[in-house]
Design a protein around this motif. Structure first.
Motif, PDB file in Angstrom:
ATOM      1  N   ASP A 284       0.812  -1.218   0.000  1.00 21.33           N
ATOM      2  CA  ASP A 284       0.000   0.000   0.000  1.00 21.33           C
ATOM      3  C   ASP A 284       0.844   1.266   0.000  1.00 21.33           C
ATOM      4  OD1 ASP A 284       1.029  -0.318   2.517  1.00 21.33           O
ATOM      5  OD2 ASP A 284      -0.890  -0.195   3.574  1.00 21.33           O
ATOM      6  N   GLN A 285       2.095   1.135  -0.408  1.00 22.10           N
ATOM      7  CA  GLN A 285       3.001   2.287  -0.392  1.00 22.10           C
ATOM      8  C   GLN A 285       2.961   3.072  -1.700  1.00 22.10           C
ATOM      9  OE1 GLN A 285       4.838   3.250   2.429  1.00 22.10           O
ATOM     10  NE2 GLN A 285       3.451   1.706   3.279  1.00 22.10           N
ATOM     11  N   ASP A 286       3.170   4.399  -1.580  1.00 25.84           N
ATOM     12  CA  ASP A 286       3.175   5.261  -2.773  1.00 25.84           C
ATOM     13  C   ASP A 286       4.292   4.874  -3.732  1.00 25.84           C
ATOM     14  OD1 ASP A 286       0.991   6.686  -1.873  1.00 25.84           O
ATOM     15  OD2 ASP A 286       2.176   8.315  -1.003  1.00 25.84           O
ATOM     16  N   TYR A 287       5.440   4.430  -3.201  1.00 24.61           N
ATOM     17  CA  TYR A 287       6.542   4.076  -4.099  1.00 24.61           C
ATOM     18  C   TYR A 287       6.190   2.879  -4.973  1.00 24.61           C
ATOM     19  CZ  TYR A 287       8.232   0.311  -0.910  1.00 24.61           C
ATOM     20  OH  TYR A 287       8.366  -0.815  -0.144  1.00 24.61           O
ATOM     21  N   LEU A 288       5.341   1.974  -4.465  1.00 27.95           N
ATOM     22  CA  LEU A 288       4.906   0.861  -5.296  1.00 27.95           C
ATOM     23  C   LEU A 288       4.053   1.362  -6.450  1.00 27.95           C
ATOM     24  CD1 LEU A 288       4.634  -2.140  -5.957  1.00 27.95           C
ATOM     25  CD2 LEU A 288       2.715  -2.247  -4.357  1.00 27.95           C
ATOM     26  N   LYS A 289       3.178   2.297  -6.166  1.00 30.12           N
ATOM     27  CA  LYS A 289       2.348   2.867  -7.226  1.00 30.12           C
ATOM     28  C   LYS A 289       3.220   3.529  -8.290  1.00 30.12           C
ATOM     29  CE  LYS A 289      -1.371   6.187  -8.120  1.00 30.12           C
ATOM     30  NZ  LYS A 289      -2.243   7.241  -7.550  1.00 30.12           N
ATOM     31  N   THR A 290       4.229   4.290  -7.853  1.00 30.87           N
ATOM     32  CA  THR A 290       5.138   4.944  -8.811  1.00 30.87           C
ATOM     33  C   THR A 290       5.889   3.910  -9.639  1.00 30.87           C
ATOM     34  OG1 THR A 290       5.417   6.781  -7.254  1.00 30.87           O
ATOM     35  CG2 THR A 290       7.033   6.588  -9.032  1.00 30.87           C
ATOM     36  N   GLY A 291       6.340   2.848  -8.992  1.00 33.43           N
ATOM     37  CA  GLY A 291       7.040   1.797  -9.718  1.00 33.43           C
ATOM     38  C   GLY A 291       6.153   1.105 -10.731  1.00 33.43           C
ATOM     39  N   LEU A 292       4.914   0.860 -10.370  1.00 27.78           N
ATOM     40  CA  LEU A 292       3.977   0.225 -11.302  1.00 27.78           C
ATOM     41  C   LEU A 292       3.696   1.128 -12.495  1.00 27.78           C
ATOM     42  CD1 LEU A 292       1.497  -1.405  -8.764  1.00 27.78           C
ATOM     43  CD2 LEU A 292       3.096  -2.597 -10.285  1.00 27.78           C
TER      44      LEU A 292
END
Length: 568
Positions: A284-292
Protein backbone atom coordinates in the motif's frame (compact mmCIF):
# COMPACT_ATOMS: atom_id res chain seq x y z
CA UNK A 1 16.80 -54.33 -6.79
CA UNK A 2 13.42 -55.47 -5.54
CA UNK A 3 10.44 -54.68 -7.66
CA UNK A 4 8.62 -51.82 -5.95
CA UNK A 5 4.95 -50.98 -5.95
CA UNK A 6 3.84 -47.69 -7.39
CA UNK A 7 1.18 -46.35 -5.01
CA UNK A 8 0.46 -43.27 -7.05
CA UNK A 9 1.17 -42.86 -10.74
CA UNK A 10 2.00 -39.42 -12.08
CA UNK A 11 -1.09 -37.50 -12.98
CA UNK A 12 -3.59 -39.66 -11.08
CA UNK A 13 -6.43 -37.99 -9.25
CA UNK A 14 -5.90 -36.55 -5.81
CA UNK A 15 -8.63 -38.82 -4.42
CA UNK A 16 -6.20 -41.74 -4.45
CA UNK A 17 -3.83 -41.76 -1.44
CA UNK A 18 -1.90 -38.61 -2.23
CA UNK A 19 0.95 -36.64 -0.93
CA UNK A 20 3.55 -34.09 -1.70
CA UNK A 21 6.82 -33.20 -3.23
CA UNK A 22 8.95 -30.09 -3.65
CA UNK A 23 20.01 -25.43 -10.65
CA UNK A 24 21.71 -28.15 -11.05
CA UNK A 25 24.07 -29.92 -13.29
CA UNK A 26 23.45 -32.77 -15.58
CA UNK A 27 25.22 -35.36 -17.58
CA UNK A 28 24.72 -38.34 -19.81
CA UNK A 29 22.94 -41.45 -18.71
CA UNK A 30 25.10 -44.27 -17.46
CA UNK A 31 24.86 -47.59 -15.66
CA UNK A 32 23.94 -47.80 -12.01
CA UNK A 33 26.99 -47.12 -9.89
CA UNK A 34 27.45 -47.79 -6.21
CA UNK A 35 28.35 -44.52 -4.54
CA UNK A 36 30.56 -45.68 -1.70
CA UNK A 37 33.98 -44.03 -1.46
CA UNK A 38 36.55 -45.55 -3.77
CA UNK A 39 39.07 -47.86 -2.19
CA UNK A 40 41.91 -45.83 -0.80
CA UNK A 41 39.82 -42.66 -0.76
CA UNK A 42 38.92 -41.06 2.54
CA UNK A 43 35.24 -40.34 3.18
CA UNK A 44 34.89 -36.60 2.85
CA UNK A 45 34.09 -34.29 5.76
CA UNK A 46 33.36 -37.08 8.24
CA UNK A 47 30.65 -37.92 5.82
CA UNK A 48 28.13 -40.59 5.87
CA UNK A 49 29.46 -41.60 2.54
CA UNK A 50 30.89 -44.32 4.71
CA UNK A 51 27.83 -44.76 6.89
CA UNK A 52 26.44 -41.80 8.76
CA UNK A 53 26.33 -44.02 11.85
CA UNK A 54 27.42 -42.70 15.20
CA UNK A 55 30.00 -44.68 17.16
CA UNK A 56 28.27 -47.04 19.51
CA UNK A 57 24.91 -46.77 17.74
CA UNK A 58 22.87 -49.95 17.75
CA UNK A 59 21.58 -49.61 14.19
CA UNK A 60 23.64 -51.15 11.40
CA UNK A 61 23.73 -48.89 8.36
CA UNK A 62 23.49 -49.84 5.61
CA UNK A 63 21.35 -52.71 6.95
CA UNK A 64 22.42 -56.24 6.09
CA UNK A 65 18.95 -57.16 4.84
CA UNK A 66 16.92 -55.00 2.49
CA UNK A 67 14.53 -52.66 4.28
CA UNK A 68 11.36 -51.33 2.65
CA UNK A 69 10.41 -47.70 3.36
CA UNK A 70 7.21 -46.14 2.09
CA UNK A 71 8.33 -42.70 0.93
CA UNK A 72 6.58 -39.69 -0.52
CA UNK A 73 8.76 -38.10 -3.21
CA UNK A 74 8.35 -35.42 -5.84
CA UNK A 75 8.85 -35.69 -9.58
CA UNK A 76 10.85 -32.52 -10.16
CA UNK A 77 10.55 -30.91 -13.62
CA UNK A 78 13.77 -31.41 -15.55
CA UNK A 79 14.58 -34.66 -13.73
CA UNK A 80 14.08 -37.99 -15.45
CA UNK A 81 11.30 -40.14 -13.99
CA UNK A 82 12.65 -40.86 -10.55
CA UNK A 83 12.94 -44.62 -10.77
CA UNK A 84 15.23 -44.18 -13.82
CA UNK A 85 17.30 -41.52 -12.05
CA UNK A 86 20.77 -42.79 -11.13
CA UNK A 87 20.86 -40.95 -7.80
CA UNK A 88 17.72 -42.77 -6.74
CA UNK A 89 19.08 -46.07 -7.99
CA UNK A 90 22.45 -45.57 -6.30
CA UNK A 91 20.77 -44.57 -3.04
CA UNK A 92 18.64 -47.71 -3.00
CA UNK A 93 21.70 -49.85 -3.75
CA UNK A 94 23.97 -48.15 -1.21
CA UNK A 95 21.45 -47.95 1.64
CA UNK A 96 20.01 -51.41 0.88
CA UNK A 97 16.55 -49.86 0.93
CA UNK A 98 13.61 -50.49 -1.34
CA UNK A 99 11.53 -47.32 -1.55
CA UNK A 100 7.86 -48.00 -2.03
CA UNK A 101 7.06 -44.74 -3.73
CA UNK A 102 4.17 -42.37 -3.67
CA UNK A 103 5.33 -40.10 -6.48
CA UNK A 104 3.49 -36.94 -7.55
CA UNK A 105 4.27 -33.92 -9.74
CA UNK A 106 5.59 -30.72 -8.20
CA UNK A 107 2.65 -28.59 -9.29
CA UNK A 108 0.02 -28.50 -6.59
CA UNK A 109 2.11 -30.51 -4.15
CA UNK A 110 1.17 -28.40 -1.12
CA UNK A 111 -2.53 -29.13 -1.52
CA UNK A 112 -1.77 -32.80 -2.00
CA UNK A 113 0.47 -32.78 1.06
CA UNK A 114 -2.29 -31.35 3.23
CA UNK A 115 -4.80 -33.90 1.94
CA UNK A 116 -2.36 -36.72 2.55
CA UNK A 117 -1.63 -35.62 6.12
CA UNK A 118 -5.38 -35.43 6.82
CA UNK A 119 -5.89 -39.01 5.59
CA UNK A 120 -5.24 -42.30 7.34
CA UNK A 121 -2.81 -43.39 4.64
CA UNK A 122 0.33 -41.29 4.91
CA UNK A 123 3.85 -42.58 4.19
CA UNK A 124 6.66 -43.38 6.57
CA UNK A 125 8.95 -40.68 5.16
CA UNK A 126 8.18 -37.40 3.43
CA UNK A 127 10.84 -35.69 1.28
CA UNK A 128 10.76 -32.23 -0.31
CA UNK A 129 8.03 -31.63 2.23
CA UNK A 130 7.90 -27.82 2.23
CA UNK A 131 6.57 -27.97 5.78
CA UNK A 132 6.31 -24.52 7.36
CA UNK A 133 7.06 -23.98 11.04
CA UNK A 134 3.33 -23.95 11.61
CA UNK A 135 2.95 -27.26 9.75
CA UNK A 136 5.52 -28.74 12.11
CA UNK A 137 3.54 -27.42 15.08
CA UNK A 138 0.35 -28.91 13.69
CA UNK A 139 1.58 -32.29 12.50
CA UNK A 140 4.28 -32.70 15.13
CA UNK A 141 3.45 -30.97 18.41
CA UNK A 142 -0.33 -31.21 18.15
CA UNK A 143 -1.28 -34.25 16.06
CA UNK A 144 1.83 -36.35 16.73
CA UNK A 145 1.94 -37.58 13.10
CA UNK A 146 5.56 -36.46 12.74
CA UNK A 147 7.96 -37.96 15.24
CA UNK A 148 10.61 -36.00 17.18
CA UNK A 149 14.04 -36.39 15.65
CA UNK A 150 16.18 -35.11 18.55
CA UNK A 151 17.38 -38.49 19.82
CA UNK A 152 17.75 -39.92 16.33
CA UNK A 153 19.93 -36.95 15.33
CA UNK A 154 22.04 -37.29 18.48
CA UNK A 155 22.54 -41.01 17.98
CA UNK A 156 22.84 -41.41 14.22
CA UNK A 157 23.16 -38.13 12.29
CA UNK A 158 26.92 -37.55 12.19
CA UNK A 159 26.85 -35.12 9.24
CA UNK A 160 23.88 -33.12 10.46
CA UNK A 161 25.50 -32.67 13.86
CA UNK A 162 28.59 -31.31 12.10
CA UNK A 163 26.47 -28.82 10.16
CA UNK A 164 24.71 -27.71 13.34
CA UNK A 165 28.05 -27.34 15.13
CA UNK A 166 29.08 -24.99 12.33
CA UNK A 167 25.83 -23.03 12.71
CA UNK A 168 24.59 -23.44 16.30
CA UNK A 169 21.72 -21.02 15.73
CA UNK A 170 20.17 -23.41 13.21
CA UNK A 171 19.51 -26.08 15.82
CA UNK A 172 17.45 -23.65 17.89
CA UNK A 173 15.63 -22.45 14.79
CA UNK A 174 14.70 -26.05 13.93
CA UNK A 175 12.95 -26.60 17.28
CA UNK A 176 9.19 -26.36 17.63
CA UNK A 177 7.45 -24.89 20.66
CA UNK A 178 7.91 -28.08 22.71
CA UNK A 179 11.66 -28.11 22.11
CA UNK A 180 11.52 -30.99 19.64
CA UNK A 181 12.84 -31.12 16.08
CA UNK A 182 10.24 -32.57 13.72
CA UNK A 183 12.00 -32.14 10.39
CA UNK A 184 15.19 -31.19 8.57
CA UNK A 185 15.19 -28.05 6.38
CA UNK A 186 17.08 -27.36 3.15
CA UNK A 187 20.25 -25.26 2.95
CA UNK A 188 21.83 -24.91 -0.49
CA UNK A 189 25.56 -25.72 -0.27
CA UNK A 190 26.18 -24.31 3.17
CA UNK A 191 24.29 -21.07 2.69
CA UNK A 192 26.09 -18.26 0.87
CA UNK A 193 25.84 -18.47 -2.90
CA UNK A 194 23.98 -17.18 -5.91
CA UNK A 195 20.65 -17.89 -4.22
CA UNK A 196 21.30 -15.00 -1.84
CA UNK A 197 19.88 -12.68 -4.48
CA UNK A 198 17.26 -13.99 -6.87
CA UNK A 199 16.02 -10.72 -8.34
CA UNK A 200 18.51 -10.47 -11.20
CA UNK A 201 18.38 -8.91 -14.66
CA UNK A 202 20.60 -10.09 -17.52
CA UNK A 203 21.38 -7.86 -20.51
CA UNK A 204 22.86 -8.55 -23.94
CA UNK A 205 26.06 -6.51 -24.16
CA UNK A 206 26.46 -7.17 -27.88
CA UNK A 207 23.13 -5.45 -28.38
CA UNK A 208 24.32 -2.53 -26.25
CA UNK A 209 27.28 -2.11 -28.59
CA UNK A 210 25.06 -2.44 -31.65
CA UNK A 211 22.80 0.42 -30.55
CA UNK A 212 25.61 2.54 -29.15
CA UNK A 213 24.51 2.44 -25.51
CA UNK A 214 26.31 1.97 -22.20
CA UNK A 215 25.24 -0.34 -19.39
CA UNK A 216 22.16 1.37 -17.89
CA UNK A 217 22.37 2.50 -14.27
CA UNK A 218 19.07 4.36 -13.82
CA UNK A 219 15.45 3.64 -14.67
CA UNK A 220 15.52 6.36 -17.35
CA UNK A 221 18.63 4.92 -18.94
CA UNK A 222 17.14 1.44 -18.86
CA UNK A 223 14.02 2.64 -20.64
CA UNK A 224 16.20 4.35 -23.25
CA UNK A 225 18.17 1.12 -23.81
CA UNK A 226 15.01 -0.97 -24.19
CA UNK A 227 13.64 1.51 -26.72
CA UNK A 228 16.89 1.26 -28.68
CA UNK A 229 16.66 -2.53 -28.56
CA UNK A 230 13.14 -2.35 -29.95
CA UNK A 231 13.83 0.10 -32.78
CA UNK A 232 17.55 -0.23 -33.54
CA UNK A 233 17.68 -3.72 -35.09
CA UNK A 234 20.45 -4.85 -32.69
CA UNK A 235 20.41 -8.43 -33.98
CA UNK A 236 21.06 -7.07 -37.48
CA UNK A 237 18.60 -9.19 -39.43
CA UNK A 238 16.59 -6.29 -40.80
CA UNK A 239 13.43 -7.51 -39.07
CA UNK A 240 11.50 -6.03 -36.15
CA UNK A 241 11.68 -9.28 -34.19
CA UNK A 242 13.53 -8.02 -31.11
CA UNK A 243 12.06 -8.59 -27.64
CA UNK A 244 13.57 -5.91 -25.40
CA UNK A 245 12.69 -7.60 -22.08
CA UNK A 246 11.28 -11.03 -21.29
CA UNK A 247 10.63 -13.19 -18.26
CA UNK A 248 8.37 -15.94 -16.97
CA UNK A 249 6.01 -16.75 -14.15
CA UNK A 250 5.66 -19.69 -11.80
CA UNK A 251 9.42 -20.17 -11.51
CA UNK A 252 12.32 -18.69 -9.58
CA UNK A 253 12.44 -14.86 -9.66
CA UNK A 254 11.66 -14.52 -13.37
CA UNK A 255 8.66 -12.18 -13.14
CA UNK A 256 9.98 -9.09 -14.94
CA UNK A 257 8.72 -6.58 -12.37
CA UNK A 258 10.65 -8.03 -9.40
CA UNK A 259 13.95 -6.42 -10.35
CA UNK A 260 12.37 -3.24 -11.70
CA UNK A 261 10.12 -2.34 -8.76
CA UNK A 262 13.14 -2.39 -6.46
CA UNK A 263 14.36 0.81 -8.11
CA UNK A 264 11.49 2.64 -6.41
CA UNK A 265 11.57 1.12 -2.93
CA UNK A 266 11.96 -2.21 -1.22
CA UNK A 267 9.87 -4.93 -2.82
CA UNK A 268 9.67 -8.66 -2.28
CA UNK A 269 7.09 -11.36 -2.74
CA UNK A 270 6.49 -11.67 1.01
CA UNK A 271 4.75 -8.29 0.72
CA UNK A 272 6.40 -6.94 3.90
CA UNK A 273 9.83 -6.44 5.44
CA UNK A 274 11.30 -5.76 8.89
CA UNK A 275 13.29 -2.69 9.85
CA UNK A 276 14.52 -2.03 13.40
CA UNK A 277 12.27 -4.80 14.62
CA UNK A 278 9.15 -3.29 13.08
CA UNK A 279 7.14 -4.90 10.28
CA UNK A 280 6.80 -2.58 7.29
CA UNK A 281 4.19 -2.80 4.57
CA UNK A 282 4.92 -2.83 0.85
CA UNK A 283 1.66 -3.28 -1.01
CA UNK A 284 0.00 0.00 0.00
CA UNK A 285 3.00 2.29 -0.39
CA UNK A 286 3.18 5.26 -2.77
CA UNK A 287 6.54 4.08 -4.10
CA UNK A 288 4.91 0.86 -5.30
CA UNK A 289 2.35 2.87 -7.23
CA UNK A 290 5.14 4.94 -8.81
CA UNK A 291 7.04 1.80 -9.72
CA UNK A 292 3.98 0.22 -11.30
CA UNK A 293 3.44 3.37 -13.38
CA UNK A 294 7.01 3.03 -14.68
CA UNK A 295 6.69 -0.67 -15.53
CA UNK A 296 3.28 -0.04 -17.11
CA UNK A 297 4.89 2.59 -19.32
CA UNK A 298 7.44 0.05 -20.52
CA UNK A 299 4.65 -2.39 -21.29
CA UNK A 300 2.54 0.13 -23.20
CA UNK A 301 5.52 1.06 -25.34
CA UNK A 302 6.09 -2.58 -26.30
CA UNK A 303 9.30 -2.90 -24.32
CA UNK A 304 8.18 -5.87 -22.21
CA UNK A 305 7.21 -9.17 -23.77
CA UNK A 306 3.46 -9.67 -23.06
CA UNK A 307 4.15 -13.40 -22.73
CA UNK A 308 6.44 -12.71 -19.78
CA UNK A 309 3.41 -12.57 -17.48
CA UNK A 310 1.98 -15.92 -18.54
CA UNK A 311 4.73 -18.09 -20.02
CA UNK A 312 6.50 -20.94 -18.25
CA UNK A 313 10.20 -21.38 -17.65
CA UNK A 314 10.39 -23.73 -20.63
CA UNK A 315 8.75 -21.15 -22.90
CA UNK A 316 11.13 -18.43 -21.71
CA UNK A 317 14.08 -20.76 -22.32
CA UNK A 318 12.84 -21.34 -25.86
CA UNK A 319 13.05 -17.57 -26.41
CA UNK A 320 16.62 -17.46 -25.10
CA UNK A 321 17.61 -20.46 -27.22
CA UNK A 322 15.83 -19.25 -30.34
CA UNK A 323 17.52 -21.00 -33.24
CA UNK A 324 19.71 -18.81 -35.37
CA UNK A 325 19.00 -15.20 -34.43
CA UNK A 326 19.18 -13.79 -30.91
CA UNK A 327 15.81 -12.15 -30.25
CA UNK A 328 15.88 -11.07 -26.56
CA UNK A 329 17.81 -8.14 -25.15
CA UNK A 330 17.21 -8.60 -21.43
CA UNK A 331 15.79 -11.37 -19.26
CA UNK A 332 14.66 -11.43 -15.66
CA UNK A 333 15.52 -14.67 -13.81
CA UNK A 334 17.47 -16.02 -10.86
CA UNK A 335 20.33 -17.33 -13.00
CA UNK A 336 21.09 -16.96 -16.69
CA UNK A 337 20.96 -20.74 -17.26
CA UNK A 338 17.21 -20.53 -16.74
CA UNK A 339 17.07 -18.40 -19.88
CA UNK A 340 19.51 -20.01 -22.29
CA UNK A 341 21.86 -22.91 -22.86
CA UNK A 342 25.13 -22.09 -21.14
CA UNK A 343 26.86 -24.64 -23.38
CA UNK A 344 26.23 -22.35 -26.35
CA UNK A 345 29.32 -20.17 -25.78
CA UNK A 346 28.55 -17.58 -28.42
CA UNK A 347 25.14 -16.76 -26.98
CA UNK A 348 25.93 -17.38 -23.33
CA UNK A 349 28.84 -14.96 -23.47
CA UNK A 350 26.66 -12.11 -24.70
CA UNK A 351 24.73 -11.67 -21.46
CA UNK A 352 25.97 -9.90 -18.33
CA UNK A 353 24.32 -9.19 -15.03
CA UNK A 354 22.96 -5.69 -14.40
CA UNK A 355 23.44 -3.84 -11.15
CA UNK A 356 20.29 -2.59 -9.39
CA UNK A 357 18.88 0.48 -11.09
CA UNK A 358 18.71 3.86 -9.41
CA UNK A 359 15.15 5.15 -9.34
CA UNK A 360 13.84 8.71 -9.53
CA UNK A 361 14.27 9.32 -5.78
CA UNK A 362 17.82 7.97 -5.73
CA UNK A 363 16.86 4.62 -4.19
CA UNK A 364 19.14 1.84 -5.42
CA UNK A 365 19.00 -1.49 -3.60
CA UNK A 366 17.93 -5.11 -3.99
CA UNK A 367 16.72 -7.83 -1.58
CA UNK A 368 19.79 -9.80 -0.55
CA UNK A 369 20.23 -12.47 2.13
CA UNK A 370 23.10 -11.46 4.40
CA UNK A 371 22.26 -13.77 7.28
CA UNK A 372 21.05 -17.33 6.73
CA UNK A 373 18.29 -18.69 8.93
CA UNK A 374 16.47 -21.98 8.60
CA UNK A 375 12.80 -22.74 9.01
CA UNK A 376 10.31 -25.44 8.16
CA UNK A 377 11.39 -28.83 6.90
CA UNK A 378 12.11 -30.69 3.66
CA UNK A 379 12.36 -34.10 5.32
CA UNK A 380 10.24 -35.67 8.06
CA UNK A 381 9.47 -39.09 9.50
CA UNK A 382 5.95 -40.09 10.46
CA UNK A 383 4.73 -42.21 13.36
CA UNK A 384 4.09 -45.22 11.12
CA UNK A 385 7.76 -45.58 10.16
CA UNK A 386 9.06 -49.04 11.09
CA UNK A 387 12.75 -48.14 10.70
CA UNK A 388 13.23 -44.52 11.81
CA UNK A 389 16.88 -45.20 12.58
CA UNK A 390 17.44 -46.14 8.91
CA UNK A 391 15.37 -43.21 7.64
CA UNK A 392 17.36 -40.64 9.63
CA UNK A 393 20.66 -42.08 8.39
CA UNK A 394 19.45 -41.84 4.79
CA UNK A 395 18.61 -38.19 5.45
CA UNK A 396 22.00 -37.68 7.07
CA UNK A 397 23.74 -38.78 3.88
CA UNK A 398 22.42 -35.60 2.28
CA UNK A 399 23.80 -33.44 5.08
CA UNK A 400 27.29 -34.62 4.12
CA UNK A 401 29.62 -33.80 1.29
CA UNK A 402 29.70 -37.03 -0.71
CA UNK A 403 25.96 -37.46 -1.22
CA UNK A 404 25.33 -33.75 -1.63
CA UNK A 405 27.75 -33.88 -4.55
CA UNK A 406 26.17 -37.10 -5.80
CA UNK A 407 22.66 -35.67 -5.71
CA UNK A 408 23.48 -32.30 -7.24
CA UNK A 409 26.63 -32.73 -9.35
CA UNK A 410 26.04 -36.14 -10.88
CA UNK A 411 28.31 -39.14 -11.41
CA UNK A 412 32.02 -39.30 -10.85
CA UNK A 413 33.79 -39.88 -14.17
CA UNK A 414 30.88 -38.53 -16.21
CA UNK A 415 29.98 -35.18 -14.68
CA UNK A 416 32.83 -34.58 -12.22
CA UNK A 417 36.05 -36.07 -10.93
CA UNK A 418 38.59 -35.45 -8.19
CA UNK A 419 40.91 -32.46 -8.66
CA UNK A 420 44.64 -32.44 -8.02
CA UNK A 421 44.38 -29.73 -5.36
CA UNK A 422 46.43 -27.16 -7.27
CA UNK A 423 43.52 -24.75 -7.75
CA UNK A 424 40.96 -23.09 -5.52
CA UNK A 425 37.21 -23.05 -5.40
CA UNK A 426 35.01 -20.11 -6.27
CA UNK A 427 35.98 -18.10 -3.16
CA UNK A 428 39.58 -17.96 -4.44
CA UNK A 429 40.94 -19.33 -1.14
CA UNK A 430 39.66 -22.83 -0.44
CA UNK A 431 41.65 -25.64 -2.06
CA UNK A 432 39.50 -27.43 -4.63
CA UNK A 433 38.71 -31.09 -4.17
CA UNK A 434 36.61 -31.68 -7.30
CA UNK A 435 36.46 -30.56 -10.90
CA UNK A 436 33.60 -30.47 -13.37
CA UNK A 437 33.83 -32.62 -16.47
CA UNK A 438 30.52 -31.38 -17.88
CA UNK A 439 27.94 -28.90 -16.67
CA UNK A 440 24.41 -28.13 -17.75
CA UNK A 441 22.11 -25.66 -16.13
CA UNK A 442 18.75 -27.25 -15.50
CA UNK A 443 16.96 -25.19 -18.15
CA UNK A 444 19.39 -26.53 -20.76
CA UNK A 445 19.09 -30.17 -19.73
CA UNK A 446 16.49 -32.49 -21.28
CA UNK A 447 15.62 -34.65 -18.23
CA UNK A 448 18.56 -34.92 -15.86
CA UNK A 449 19.54 -38.53 -15.29
CA UNK A 450 22.57 -38.25 -13.01
CA UNK A 451 21.31 -35.64 -10.53
CA UNK A 452 17.93 -35.07 -8.94
CA UNK A 453 17.81 -31.35 -8.15
CA UNK A 454 15.63 -30.64 -5.07
CA UNK A 455 14.19 -34.17 -4.74
CA UNK A 456 16.08 -34.61 -1.46
CA UNK A 457 18.25 -31.67 -0.48
CA UNK A 458 18.87 -30.99 3.18
CA UNK A 459 21.41 -29.02 5.24
CA UNK A 460 24.41 -29.28 2.94
CA UNK A 461 28.07 -28.43 3.52
CA UNK A 462 29.55 -25.88 1.13
CA UNK A 463 30.33 -28.44 -1.57
CA UNK A 464 30.09 -25.95 -4.45
CA UNK A 465 33.15 -24.13 -3.19
CA UNK A 466 35.12 -27.39 -3.44
CA UNK A 467 34.85 -27.44 -7.24
CA UNK A 468 37.88 -25.86 -8.85
CA UNK A 469 37.73 -22.75 -10.99
CA UNK A 470 40.06 -23.21 -13.93
CA UNK A 471 40.48 -20.94 -16.93
CA UNK A 472 37.83 -18.63 -18.36
CA UNK A 473 35.06 -17.80 -15.89
CA UNK A 474 32.65 -18.04 -18.82
CA UNK A 475 33.49 -21.68 -19.43
CA UNK A 476 30.35 -23.71 -18.57
CA UNK A 477 32.33 -25.80 -16.07
CA UNK A 478 32.88 -22.56 -14.12
CA UNK A 479 29.17 -21.69 -14.13
CA UNK A 480 28.67 -21.79 -10.36
CA UNK A 481 31.77 -19.61 -9.95
CA UNK A 482 30.41 -17.10 -12.43
CA UNK A 483 27.07 -16.94 -10.62
CA UNK A 484 28.85 -16.56 -7.29
CA UNK A 485 31.00 -13.72 -8.63
CA UNK A 486 27.98 -11.98 -10.17
CA UNK A 487 26.02 -12.28 -6.94
CA UNK A 488 28.93 -10.88 -4.93
CA UNK A 489 28.78 -7.80 -7.19
CA UNK A 490 25.22 -7.25 -5.96
CA UNK A 491 26.11 -7.55 -2.29
CA UNK A 492 27.01 -3.84 -1.84
CA UNK A 493 23.46 -3.04 -2.96
CA UNK A 494 21.84 -5.24 -0.30
CA UNK A 495 18.74 -3.47 0.97
CA UNK A 496 19.05 -2.14 4.51
CA UNK A 497 16.40 -4.33 6.09
CA UNK A 498 16.49 -6.81 8.96
CA UNK A 499 16.42 -10.55 8.64
CA UNK A 500 12.92 -11.85 9.30
CA UNK A 501 13.27 -14.40 12.10
CA UNK A 502 11.73 -17.84 11.75
CA UNK A 503 8.15 -17.31 12.84
CA UNK A 504 6.72 -19.37 15.69
CA UNK A 505 2.99 -18.69 15.84
CA UNK A 506 0.95 -19.68 18.86
CA UNK A 507 -2.54 -21.16 19.03
CA UNK A 508 -4.60 -20.53 15.93
CA UNK A 509 -2.38 -17.65 14.81
CA UNK A 510 -0.51 -19.82 12.33
CA UNK A 511 -3.65 -20.88 10.51
CA UNK A 512 -4.90 -17.29 10.59
CA UNK A 513 -1.66 -16.00 9.12
CA UNK A 514 -1.60 -18.71 6.44
CA UNK A 515 -5.14 -17.82 5.39
CA UNK A 516 -4.46 -14.09 5.31
CA UNK A 517 -1.08 -14.30 3.57
CA UNK A 518 -2.33 -16.66 0.88
CA UNK A 519 -5.30 -14.44 0.09
CA UNK A 520 -3.17 -11.28 0.08
CA UNK A 521 -0.37 -12.79 -2.01
CA UNK A 522 -2.70 -14.22 -4.64
CA UNK A 523 -4.58 -10.95 -4.91
CA UNK A 524 -1.49 -8.76 -4.98
CA UNK A 525 0.27 -10.78 -7.69
CA UNK A 526 -2.80 -10.59 -9.93
CA UNK A 527 -3.30 -6.89 -9.23
CA UNK A 528 0.33 -6.03 -10.00
CA UNK A 529 0.14 -7.77 -13.37
CA UNK A 530 -3.20 -6.12 -14.13
CA UNK A 531 -1.82 -2.66 -13.31
CA UNK A 532 1.22 -3.30 -15.51
CA UNK A 533 -0.75 -4.64 -18.46
CA UNK A 534 -3.49 -2.02 -18.22
CA UNK A 535 -6.34 -4.32 -17.23
CA UNK A 536 -6.61 -1.98 -14.25
CA UNK A 537 -6.01 1.74 -14.46
CA UNK A 538 -3.41 2.74 -11.91
CA UNK A 539 -4.95 6.14 -11.14
CA UNK A 540 -8.63 5.23 -11.37
CA UNK A 541 -8.37 1.85 -9.63
CA UNK A 542 -5.69 2.42 -6.99
CA UNK A 543 -8.14 3.36 -4.22
CA UNK A 544 -10.21 0.28 -5.00
CA UNK A 545 -7.06 -1.83 -4.80
CA UNK A 546 -6.26 -0.39 -1.35
CA UNK A 547 -9.80 -1.11 -0.24
CA UNK A 548 -9.42 -4.70 -1.39
CA UNK A 549 -6.23 -5.05 0.66
CA UNK A 550 -8.17 -3.82 3.68
CA UNK A 551 -10.94 -6.31 2.98
CA UNK A 552 -8.36 -9.09 2.76
CA UNK A 553 -6.95 -8.00 6.16
CA UNK A 554 -3.52 -7.01 4.89
CA UNK A 555 -2.91 -4.69 7.83
CA UNK A 556 -4.25 -7.28 10.26
CA UNK A 557 -1.77 -9.74 8.79
CA UNK A 558 1.08 -7.30 9.42
CA UNK A 559 -0.13 -6.71 12.99
CA UNK A 560 -0.16 -10.46 13.57
CA UNK A 561 3.41 -10.70 12.26
CA UNK A 562 4.48 -7.88 14.59
CA UNK A 563 2.84 -9.57 17.57
CA UNK A 564 4.60 -12.85 16.74
CA UNK A 565 8.00 -11.22 16.30
CA UNK A 566 7.62 -9.25 19.55
CA UNK A 567 6.80 -12.45 21.46
CA UNK A 568 9.97 -14.26 20.35
Amino acid sequence: MMKRKRRLALGLAVSVAIAMCGCGSGGSEGSVQESRPQEGTEAQDGDAGSSGQAAGAESVFPPEETVTIRAMMCQIPGVVELEQNTVFQDLEAYANVDFELTLVPEEGYKDKLNLMMASDDYPEVVTHADFSNQDLEKYGVEEKILIPLNDLIDQYAVNLRERLAEHPEWEEQMKSSDGNIYGIPSVDSGGEGHGDCGYKMWINTEWLKAVGKEMPTTTDEFRDVLMAFKNGDPNGNGMADEIPLTGATGTWAADPYLFLLNAFGYFNESNYYVKDGKVQSILDQDYLKTGLEYVHGLYVDGLIDPAAFTQSLEQMTAVGNNEGTVIAGTASCGHIGMFLDINNPERYGQYEIMMPLEGPTGYQAIPYTLQHNVSGAAFAITDVCEHPEIAIQIADLFCGEEWSVRGQAGKQGEDWDYADGSRTGMDGVTAAKYKWLAYKAQAAADQSVNNWDWTLRLIEPNWKNLFEVDGDIMDPTNYEARLYADTMKLKPYAADVDVVPPLAFTGDDGDTYARMSTAVSDYAKNAIVEFITGTRDIDADWDGYLADLERLQYRDMLDLLQKTIDAQ
